[in-house]
Write an enzyme that holds these catalytic residues in place. Structure first.
Site, PDB file in Angstrom:
ATOM      1  N   SER A   1      13.251   2.741   2.878  1.00  0.00           N
ATOM      2  CA  SER A   1      13.833   3.396   4.052  1.00  0.00           C
ATOM      3  C   SER A   1      14.409   2.339   4.999  1.00  0.00           C
ATOM      4  O   SER A   1      14.052   1.152   4.901  1.00  0.00           O
ATOM      5  CB  SER A   1      12.750   4.204   4.773  1.00  0.00           C
ATOM      6  OG  SER A   1      11.714   3.356   5.241  1.00  0.00           O
TER       7      SER A   1
ATOM      8  N   HIS B   1      12.806  -2.774   1.770  1.00  0.00           N
ATOM      9  CA  HIS B   1      12.241  -1.480   2.142  1.00  0.00           C
ATOM     10  C   HIS B   1      13.131  -0.379   1.597  1.00  0.00           C
ATOM     11  O   HIS B   1      14.369  -0.495   1.644  1.00  0.00           O
ATOM     12  CB  HIS B   1      12.148  -1.337   3.665  1.00  0.00           C
ATOM     13  CG  HIS B   1      11.257  -2.366   4.270  1.00  0.00           C
ATOM     14  ND1 HIS B   1       9.889  -2.293   4.215  1.00  0.00           N
ATOM     15  CD2 HIS B   1      11.549  -3.538   4.893  1.00  0.00           C
ATOM     16  CE1 HIS B   1       9.371  -3.361   4.792  1.00  0.00           C
ATOM     17  NE2 HIS B   1      10.356  -4.143   5.212  1.00  0.00           N
TER      18      HIS B   1
ATOM     19  N   ALA C   1       3.264  -0.694   4.748  1.00  0.00           N
ATOM     20  CA  ALA C   1       2.808  -0.734   6.142  1.00  0.00           C
ATOM     21  C   ALA C   1       2.302  -2.116   6.560  1.00  0.00           C
ATOM     22  O   ALA C   1       2.305  -2.442   7.752  1.00  0.00           O
ATOM     23  CB  ALA C   1       1.714   0.310   6.355  1.00  0.00           C
TER      24      ALA C   1
ATOM     25  N   ARG D   1       5.288  10.996  -2.517  1.00  0.00           N
ATOM     26  CA  ARG D   1       5.084  10.633  -1.113  1.00  0.00           C
ATOM     27  C   ARG D   1       6.364  10.815  -0.289  1.00  0.00           C
ATOM     28  O   ARG D   1       7.351  10.099  -0.506  1.00  0.00           O
ATOM     29  CB  ARG D   1       4.686   9.156  -1.071  1.00  0.00           C
ATOM     30  CG  ARG D   1       4.484   8.614   0.298  1.00  0.00           C
ATOM     31  CD  ARG D   1       4.355   7.094   0.276  1.00  0.00           C
ATOM     32  NE  ARG D   1       4.123   6.614   1.612  1.00  0.00           N
ATOM     33  CZ  ARG D   1       4.344   5.379   2.022  1.00  0.00           C
ATOM     34  NH1 ARG D   1       4.786   4.475   1.159  1.00  0.00           N
ATOM     35  NH2 ARG D   1       4.128   5.035   3.258  1.00  0.00           N
TER      36      ARG D   1
ATOM     37  N   GLU E   1      12.534  -9.689   1.510  1.00  0.00           N
ATOM     38  CA  GLU E   1      11.785  -8.502   1.945  1.00  0.00           C
ATOM     39  C   GLU E   1      12.647  -7.265   1.702  1.00  0.00           C
ATOM     40  O   GLU E   1      13.824  -7.269   2.068  1.00  0.00           O
ATOM     41  CB  GLU E   1      11.491  -8.659   3.445  1.00  0.00           C
ATOM     42  CG  GLU E   1      10.850  -7.435   4.065  1.00  0.00           C
ATOM     43  CD  GLU E   1      10.652  -7.591   5.576  1.00  0.00           C
ATOM     44  OE1 GLU E   1      10.916  -8.682   6.130  1.00  0.00           O
ATOM     45  OE2 GLU E   1      10.234  -6.605   6.191  1.00  0.00           O
TER      46      GLU E   1
ATOM     47  N   PRO F   1       0.793  -1.223   0.000  1.00  0.00           N
ATOM     48  CA  PRO F   1       0.000   0.000   0.000  1.00  0.00           C
ATOM     49  C   PRO F   1       0.829   1.279   0.000  1.00  0.00           C
ATOM     50  O   PRO F   1       1.904   1.330   0.600  1.00  0.00           O
ATOM     51  CB  PRO F   1      -0.804  -0.102   1.305  1.00  0.00           C
ATOM     52  CG  PRO F   1      -0.035  -1.044   2.158  1.00  0.00           C
ATOM     53  CD  PRO F   1       0.604  -2.016   1.212  1.00  0.00           C
ATOM     54  N   ASN F   2       0.297   2.259  -0.692  1.00  0.00           N
ATOM     55  CA  ASN F   2       0.849   3.622  -0.779  1.00  0.00           C
ATOM     56  C   ASN F   2       2.105   3.732  -1.639  1.00  0.00           C
ATOM     57  O   ASN F   2       2.586   4.838  -1.892  1.00  0.00           O
ATOM     58  CB  ASN F   2       1.117   4.208   0.625  1.00  0.00           C
ATOM     59  CG  ASN F   2      -0.140   4.262   1.460  1.00  0.00           C
ATOM     60  OD1 ASN F   2      -1.148   4.799   1.007  1.00  0.00           O
ATOM     61  ND2 ASN F   2      -0.128   3.678   2.645  1.00  0.00           N
TER      62      ASN F   2
ATOM     63  N   ASN G   1       7.976  -5.627  -1.090  1.00  0.00           N
ATOM     64  CA  ASN G   1       7.941  -4.492  -0.182  1.00  0.00           C
ATOM     65  C   ASN G   1       6.486  -4.377   0.240  1.00  0.00           C
ATOM     66  O   ASN G   1       5.650  -3.859  -0.513  1.00  0.00           O
ATOM     67  CB  ASN G   1       8.410  -3.194  -0.861  1.00  0.00           C
ATOM     68  CG  ASN G   1       8.395  -2.020   0.110  1.00  0.00           C
ATOM     69  OD1 ASN G   1       7.904  -2.140   1.242  1.00  0.00           O
ATOM     70  ND2 ASN G   1       8.922  -0.881  -0.316  1.00  0.00           N
TER      71      ASN G   1
ATOM     72  N   TYR H   1      11.388   8.508   1.117  1.00  0.00           N
ATOM     73  CA  TYR H   1      11.271   7.422   0.134  1.00  0.00           C
ATOM     74  C   TYR H   1      11.934   7.705  -1.210  1.00  0.00           C
ATOM     75  O   TYR H   1      11.959   6.833  -2.080  1.00  0.00           O
ATOM     76  CB  TYR H   1       9.786   7.086  -0.083  1.00  0.00           C
ATOM     77  CG  TYR H   1       9.116   6.594   1.178  1.00  0.00           C
ATOM     78  CD1 TYR H   1       9.555   5.429   1.803  1.00  0.00           C
ATOM     79  CD2 TYR H   1       8.071   7.295   1.761  1.00  0.00           C
ATOM     80  CE1 TYR H   1       8.963   4.971   2.967  1.00  0.00           C
ATOM     81  CE2 TYR H   1       7.467   6.846   2.929  1.00  0.00           C
ATOM     82  CZ  TYR H   1       7.918   5.688   3.526  1.00  0.00           C
ATOM     83  OH  TYR H   1       7.326   5.234   4.683  1.00  0.00           O
TER      84      TYR H   1
ATOM     85  N   ARG I   1      13.679   4.376  12.101  1.00  0.00           N
ATOM     86  CA  ARG I   1      12.455   5.168  12.111  1.00  0.00           C
ATOM     87  C   ARG I   1      11.628   4.872  13.371  1.00  0.00           C
ATOM     88  O   ARG I   1      12.153   4.368  14.349  1.00  0.00           O
ATOM     89  CB  ARG I   1      11.686   4.893  10.811  1.00  0.00           C
ATOM     90  CG  ARG I   1      12.534   5.244   9.572  1.00  0.00           C
ATOM     91  CD  ARG I   1      11.759   5.090   8.296  1.00  0.00           C
ATOM     92  NE  ARG I   1      10.576   5.963   8.306  1.00  0.00           N
ATOM     93  CZ  ARG I   1       9.530   5.795   7.474  1.00  0.00           C
ATOM     94  NH1 ARG I   1       9.547   4.805   6.596  1.00  0.00           N
ATOM     95  NH2 ARG I   1       8.507   6.616   7.543  1.00  0.00           N
TER      96      ARG I   1
HETATM   97  C1  DQA Z   1       8.369   0.990   3.601  1.00  0.00           C
HETATM   98  C2  DQA Z   1       8.491   1.213   5.111  1.00  0.00           C
HETATM   99  C3  DQA Z   1       7.158   1.044   5.800  1.00  0.00           C
HETATM  100  O1  DQA Z   1       7.290   1.287   7.192  1.00  0.00           O
HETATM  101  C4  DQA Z   1       6.136   2.014   5.244  1.00  0.00           C
HETATM  102  O2  DQA Z   1       4.876   1.800   5.832  1.00  0.00           O
HETATM  103  C5  DQA Z   1       6.053   1.978   3.774  1.00  0.00           C
HETATM  104  C6  DQA Z   1       7.285   1.856   2.994  1.00  0.00           C
HETATM  105  C7  DQA Z   1       9.687   1.297   2.872  1.00  0.00           C
HETATM  106  O3  DQA Z   1       9.814   0.877   1.722  1.00  0.00           O
HETATM  107  O4  DQA Z   1      10.549   1.983   3.412  1.00  0.00           O
HETATM  108  O5  DQA Z   1       4.986   2.117   3.190  1.00  0.00           O
HETATM  109  O6  DQA Z   1       8.056  -0.378   3.383  1.00  0.00           O
END
Ligand code: DQA
Length: 148
Positions: A103, A101, A78, A19, A99, A11-12, A75, A24, A108
């Site tokens: 960030s 990410h 959240a 964003r 997995e 998501p997102n 990825n 990011y 964080r």
């Molecule tokens: C994320 C890190 C997650 O905590 C966050 O909710 C994201 C992006 C990252 O790629 O850094 O949506 O997965």
């Protein structure tokens, strides 16, 4: 046989580019996907790429990978920190999973420090921006080919 890899964006991540660019980065998801496709061509593997804001759609894509893909690069956004369903799906299909990410989730907020996916993944790459995906793909393919 050439390898098929499922790439899942949670998501997102469709908002990348706009964003929170300080966290990011400025690349859009389409640009990250293009980098992944170029990398996949170099590695001579096939990618199926899906982004979804819906947990169930991601679960279904993981189930469908069972007969079609040999590994998963994810990825989960959240959902990393909330979704037992995604973890169970990944454990259920038992496909090698990396997995990633953008960030560094450990630098964080504390709620991002826990991943439901990490314990059932081969490994995790976190904090290198778009490069996390490319490093993750490299690691997954290397594992699947038992390179070292
Ligand atoms: C994320 C890190 C997650 O905590 C966050 O909710 C994201 C992006 C990252 O790629 O850094 O949506 O997965």
């Amino acid at each position: 046989m050439s390898l098929n890899i499922l790439v899942l964006h949670g998501p997102n991540l469709n908002l990348l580019g706009k964003r929170e660019p300080g966290i990011y980065g400025v690349l859009t998801l389409a640009e990250i996907d293009r980098l992944l496709v170029t990398k996949a061509q170099q590695l001579q593997v096939n990618l199926k790429i899906l982004q979804s804001n819906h947990e169930g759609e991601l679960v279904t894509a993981i189930h469908e990978a069972l007969d079609q893909q040999q590994g998963i690069l994810i990825n989960a956004g959240a959902y990393t920190h909330t979704s037992v369903a995604l973890r169970d799906a990944l454990a259920g299909v038992a496909l090698p999973t990396v997995e990633v990410h953008l960030s560094n989730i450990y630098r964080r907020e504390e709620f991002r420090h826990h991943s439901w996916i990490a314990p059932i993944a081969l490994g995790q790459i976190s904090g290198f921006g778009a490069k996390s995906y490319l490093l993750g793909l490299d690691a997954l393919v290397s594992h699947l080919r038992s390179d070292i």
